[in-house]
Design an enzyme around this catalytic site. Structure first.
Site, PDB file in Angstrom:
ATOM      1  N   HIS A  52      -2.618   4.353   3.285  1.00 57.79           N
ATOM      2  CA  HIS A  52      -1.681   4.787   2.600  1.00 57.79           C
ATOM      3  C   HIS A  52      -1.358   3.813   1.275  1.00 57.79           C
ATOM      4  O   HIS A  52      -1.352   4.501   0.125  1.00 57.79           O
ATOM      5  CB  HIS A  52      -0.289   4.576   3.475  1.00 57.79           C
ATOM      6  CG  HIS A  52      -0.153   5.333   4.595  1.00 57.79           C
ATOM      7  ND1 HIS A  52      -0.153   6.656   4.868  1.00 57.79           N
ATOM      8  CD2 HIS A  52      -0.067   4.969   5.768  1.00 57.79           C
ATOM      9  CE1 HIS A  52      -0.143   7.190   5.983  1.00 57.79           C
ATOM     10  NE2 HIS A  52       0.036   6.030   6.870  1.00 57.79           N
TER      11      HIS A  52
HETATM   12  O1  RIB Z   1       4.526   5.948   5.732  1.00 63.20           O
HETATM   13  C1  RIB Z   1       3.704   4.840   5.299  1.00 63.20           C
HETATM   14  C2  RIB Z   1       4.185   3.613   4.676  1.00 63.20           C
HETATM   15  O2  RIB Z   1       5.120   3.200   5.553  1.00 63.20           O
HETATM   16  C3  RIB Z   1       3.083   2.513   4.187  1.00 63.20           C
HETATM   17  O3  RIB Z   1       3.682   2.008   3.227  1.00 63.20           O
HETATM   18  C4  RIB Z   1       3.221   1.565   5.544  1.00 63.20           C
HETATM   19  O4  RIB Z   1       2.876   0.435   5.060  1.00 63.20           O
HETATM   20  C5  RIB Z   1       4.587   1.604   5.920  1.00 63.20           C
HETATM   21  O5  RIB Z   1       5.330   0.748   4.913  1.00 63.20           O
END
Ligand code: RIB
Ligand code: CA
Length: 338
Positions: free
Chosen positions: A262
């Site tokens: 992500h």
């Molecule tokens: O949904 C994914 C996000 O939520 C990423 O930034 C992960 O690190 C959590 O913070």
């Protein structure tokens, strides 16, 4: 006589008089809730000469603020980048209760990694004031990459009216447009933790690029990739293996084929923008408090006739981004050995 640009090592502090001699790099600050994938984003930034990582600012989210700040300091120390400032930010969301979750990122917030006790300390003061000070000191020069809940950014916008026009851009990991949520059926975690902050940021007028689950779910780190990295004996490759272990288990339990990169994917906007397909949409976030609290939605058919407020990454060449990530991690692992 200043050193020739080609001799500059990755991410050493660079005197301003040298900057004109350097290849164009993007100067960024990362606002973060480390978090396994947050840590991988730090490593990718540090492994990439195209990026000058100016600072980390921390917030609650994956873990409490204390753990987030300790993890940020420790990962920088591991990567021999403890000269990079870390500023402590928001303890709580603006309105919602604290929701730190150990399921995905482990109790420490970075899986089973055994991080060094950081020698460095956070800079004095609050991250919101740090962000305001840095951005106002160099208007139009600094980009911020929020990869956690948007509490710090929203507070900076509200506290200092000049902040929104002085910041170069925001590249945000968050939201889900056509993709289902990952913390509720509707909402993505970063936005869900502080939807009111997201609402302030989305309507601030700041140039925004959004990197939602629609694309991050197509950038999956798998066990075979960890096995490849472990071909190189390095504190970096071992850290990635230990950090990702919990995240990989949680991801597969949630039905994914691997761990989504992500937060690292936000850096593709600098490192390989051709891998992303960006669309300009009017995007809003539900703060009405019902079952879709924190849901982000784009007016794709433009029925509201409102001007677009952000660019949204709707497609990605995921396998190519994962390969880029792995090559940079191999480079960094070769540079930082036992
Ligand atoms: O949904 C994914 C996000 O939520 C990423 O930034 C992960 O690190 C959590 O913070
Ligand atoms: Ca994060």
């Amino acid at each position: 006589m200043p050193k020739a640009a080609t001799q500059i090592e990755y991410n050493l502090p660079i005197p301003n008089e040298l900057r004109p001699l350097l290849p164009v790099t993007k100067r960024i600050m990362i606002d973060t809730d480390p978090g396994v994938d947050d840590a991988l984003a730090f490593l990718l930034a540090l492994a990439s000469p195209e990026i000058q990582l100016e600072a980390l600012t921390t917030t609650q989210g994956n873990v409490t603020l204390e753990k987030a700040t300790a993890n940020a300091l420790a990962v920088l120390e591991l990567a021999r980048a403890s000269h990079i400032p870390v500023a402590r930010g928001s303890l709580l969301p603006l309105v919602e209760p604290l929701r730190a979750s150990a399921f995905v990122h482990g109790e420490s917030g970075i899986g089973n990694s055994r991080l060094p006790q950081p020698q460095a300390k956070p800079v004095p003061g609050h991250a919101v004031d740090y962000l305001i000070e840095r951005v106002l000191a160099e208007p139009g020069e600094l980009s911020i990459f929020p990869i956690g809940p948007l509490t710090n950014i929203a507070m900076a916008i509200r506290k200092e009216p000049r902040f929104a026009s002085a910041i170069k851009e925001l590249v945000i990991m968050g939201g889900a447009i056509l993709e289902r949520g990952n913390i509720t059926p509707q909402a993505e975690f970063n936005i869900y933790v502080d939807p009111h902050a997201a609402h302030i940021v989305f309507h601030s007028g700041i140039p925004i690029t959004l990197i939602p689950l629609d694309v991050t779910h197509k950038c999956l780190l798998k066990q075979e990739h960890i096995d490849r990295l472990m071909q190189i004996s390095s504190p970096i490759s071992r850290f990635i293996r230990d950090a990702v272990e919990v995240y990989l288990d949680a991801s597969t339990q949630l039905g994914y084929e691997g761990s989504s990169l992500h937060d690292p994917l936000t850096l593709a906007t600098i490192l390989a923008p051709e891998l992303l397909t960006l669309k300009e949409y009017y995007v809003d976030v539900d703060i009405s408090g019902g079952v879709s609290m924190g849901k982000t939605f784009a007016d794709i058919p433009n029925v509201l006739k409102k001007p677009a407020n952000m660019k949204v990454a709707m497609q990605v060449r995921g396998a190519e981004f994962v390969e880029l990530f792995l090559q940079r991690m191999e480079d960094l692992s070769r540079r930082i050995t036992d």
